[in-house]
Design an enzyme around this catalytic site. Structure first.
Site, PDB file in Angstrom:
ATOM      1  N   SER A 198     -14.524  48.861  46.751  1.00  0.00           N
ATOM      2  CA  SER A 198     -16.097  49.342  45.890  1.00  0.00           C
ATOM      3  C   SER A 198     -17.177  49.310  46.313  1.00  0.00           C
ATOM      4  O   SER A 198     -17.264  47.696  46.979  1.00  0.00           O
ATOM      5  CB  SER A 198     -15.992  49.376  44.848  1.00  0.00           C
ATOM      6  OG  SER A 198     -14.398  49.517  44.507  1.00  0.00           O
TER       7      SER A 198
HETATM    8  N1  SAH Z   1     -10.924  46.543  43.089  1.00  0.00           N
HETATM    9  C1  SAH Z   1     -10.539  46.455  44.089  1.00  0.00           C
HETATM   10  C2  SAH Z   1     -10.363  48.401  45.217  1.00  0.00           C
HETATM   11  C3  SAH Z   1      -9.229  49.002  45.645  1.00  0.00           C
HETATM   12  S1  SAH Z   1      -9.231  51.336  45.066  1.00  0.00           S
HETATM   13  C4  SAH Z   1     -10.500  45.351  45.358  1.00  0.00           C
HETATM   14  O1  SAH Z   1     -11.866  44.975  45.306  1.00  0.00           O
HETATM   15  O2  SAH Z   1     -10.515  46.278  46.614  1.00  0.00           O
HETATM   16  C5  SAH Z   1      -8.779  50.887  44.255  1.00  0.00           C
HETATM   17  C6  SAH Z   1      -7.310  50.775  43.831  1.00  0.00           C
HETATM   18  O3  SAH Z   1      -6.067  51.381  42.802  1.00  0.00           O
HETATM   19  C7  SAH Z   1      -6.186  50.740  45.272  1.00  0.00           C
HETATM   20  O4  SAH Z   1      -6.054  49.995  45.842  1.00  0.00           O
HETATM   21  C8  SAH Z   1      -4.845  52.102  44.245  1.00  0.00           C
HETATM   22  O5  SAH Z   1      -3.249  51.563  45.269  1.00  0.00           O
HETATM   23  C9  SAH Z   1      -5.037  51.391  43.167  1.00  0.00           C
HETATM   24  N2  SAH Z   1      -3.836  52.182  42.272  1.00  0.00           N
HETATM   25  C10 SAH Z   1      -4.376  53.683  42.115  1.00  0.00           C
HETATM   26  N3  SAH Z   1      -3.318  53.496  40.924  1.00  0.00           N
HETATM   27  C11 SAH Z   1      -2.901  52.571  40.677  1.00  0.00           C
HETATM   28  C12 SAH Z   1      -2.179  52.631  39.294  1.00  0.00           C
HETATM   29  N4  SAH Z   1      -1.743  53.387  38.467  1.00  0.00           N
HETATM   30  N5  SAH Z   1      -1.420  50.971  39.104  1.00  0.00           N
HETATM   31  C13 SAH Z   1      -2.100  50.309  39.903  1.00  0.00           C
HETATM   32  N6  SAH Z   1      -3.195  50.319  41.287  1.00  0.00           N
HETATM   33  C14 SAH Z   1      -3.340  51.525  40.942  1.00  0.00           C
END
Ligand code: SAH
Length: 278
Positions: free
Chosen positions: A116
């Protein structure tokens, strides 16, 4: 990029210095005074590290410039700004993207996912810090993050939490975050490979819950695992069905009766919250 001469010394930032139990200062005095001191120290760090080093991304100077821009654009919580100034965002993305790491932009982290924008990470954490328990304690307490991704937000959260549990459903990203976070040696971050829609009952309840992926609905498990006085921040489809917004839910307790108060904030655009693991 890893040849930084001296890494920031306060990583993780000791909780006591974030106002958790800082002597006799009143909570409001702590909230105002402590971060200013941190910022002065960060500025001093930046001055010390201005010696040329690679393309300069490993200089605290670049991070401070990013933070200054975020402040000008309205992110006011100095604790959050300090945490964003501390974490080396370029170490969480591919080398080819490192040059963009301190711009306010989301970046691909592989497997169709993105890290993000710093302003959005900052905004969500600032909202969490306004929750009941967080306001009382001066930090996020025990935090659950859904969607570890590359681990960047978990590292920022860890500077403001007593403990962070972060869940990721994609094994390669879970492994990548493990590698990224190993370098920072933050013993109070636990990475879980699993479906974050289920939360993490063994470590519940959580004072703060934040989702980095957006869904249609709030999984009931998140509310069940939110401590009394706790706050949840998640991107979610607006109640009127028109696009995704940041949703805040507070678990309030009034004379023994519990209620969950939901408010909606600005429009956002997150990757989808999915079920199951891969
Ligand atoms: N906070 C992260 C942002 C990652 S983007 C950072 O700093 O990089 C969002 C992430 O949520 C993705 O990696 C995706 O695979 C994950 N995601 C989506 N649905 C999910 C779920 N049900 N449980 C765990 N992770 C999930």
């Amino acid at each position: 990029m890893s040849d930084e001469p001296s890494r920031p010394r306060r990583f993780p930032l000791p909780l006591a210095r974030l106002g958790g139990n800082a002597g006799a200062a009143t909570p409001s005095a702590r909230a105002v005074l402590m971060p200013q001191r941190h910022l002065r120290e960060a500025a001093a760090d930046a001055a010390r590290q201005l010696a040329p080093s690679g393309i300069g991304l490993d200089s605290a100077h670049v991070r401070l410039r990013m933070v200054q821009r975020l402040r000008q654009e309205g992110l006011r919580d100095e604790r959050v700004l300090q945490a964003l100034a501390t974490v080396l965002r370029h170490e969480f993305v591919d080398t080819a993207l490192a040059i963009q790491a301190y711009e306010d932009t989301s970046l691909p982290i592989g497997h169709g996912q993105t890290i993000s924008k710093p302003s959005v990470v900052g905004r969500m954490i600032a909202l969490l810090l306004e929750g009941g328990v967080a306001t009382q304690q001066g930090h996020l307490g025990k935090t659950l993050e859904i969607g570890t991704g590359c681990g960047y937000q978990a590292a920022v959260l860890a500077l403001l939490s007593k403990q962070v549990v972060s869940i990721e459903r994609l094994k390669p990203l879970h492994d990548k975050a493990k590698t990224h976070l190993a370098a920072s040696q933050q013993a109070h971050i636990r990475l879980i490979y699993g479906d974050g829609r289920l939360g993490h009952p063994p470590a519940a309840p959580f004072d703060s819950i934040v989702a980095a992926a957006g869904g249609e609905d709030l999984p009931p498990q998140w509310l069940e695992q939110l401590a009394p006085g706790g706050r949840l921040v998640a991107p979610m489809v607006a109640a009127n069905g028109r696009g995704q917004v940041l949703v805040v839910v507070d678990h309030q307790v009034d004379r023994g009766s519990h209620r969950f108060v939901r408010t909606e904030h600005e429009a956002v655009l997150f990757v989808p919250l999915k079920s199951g693991v891969m």
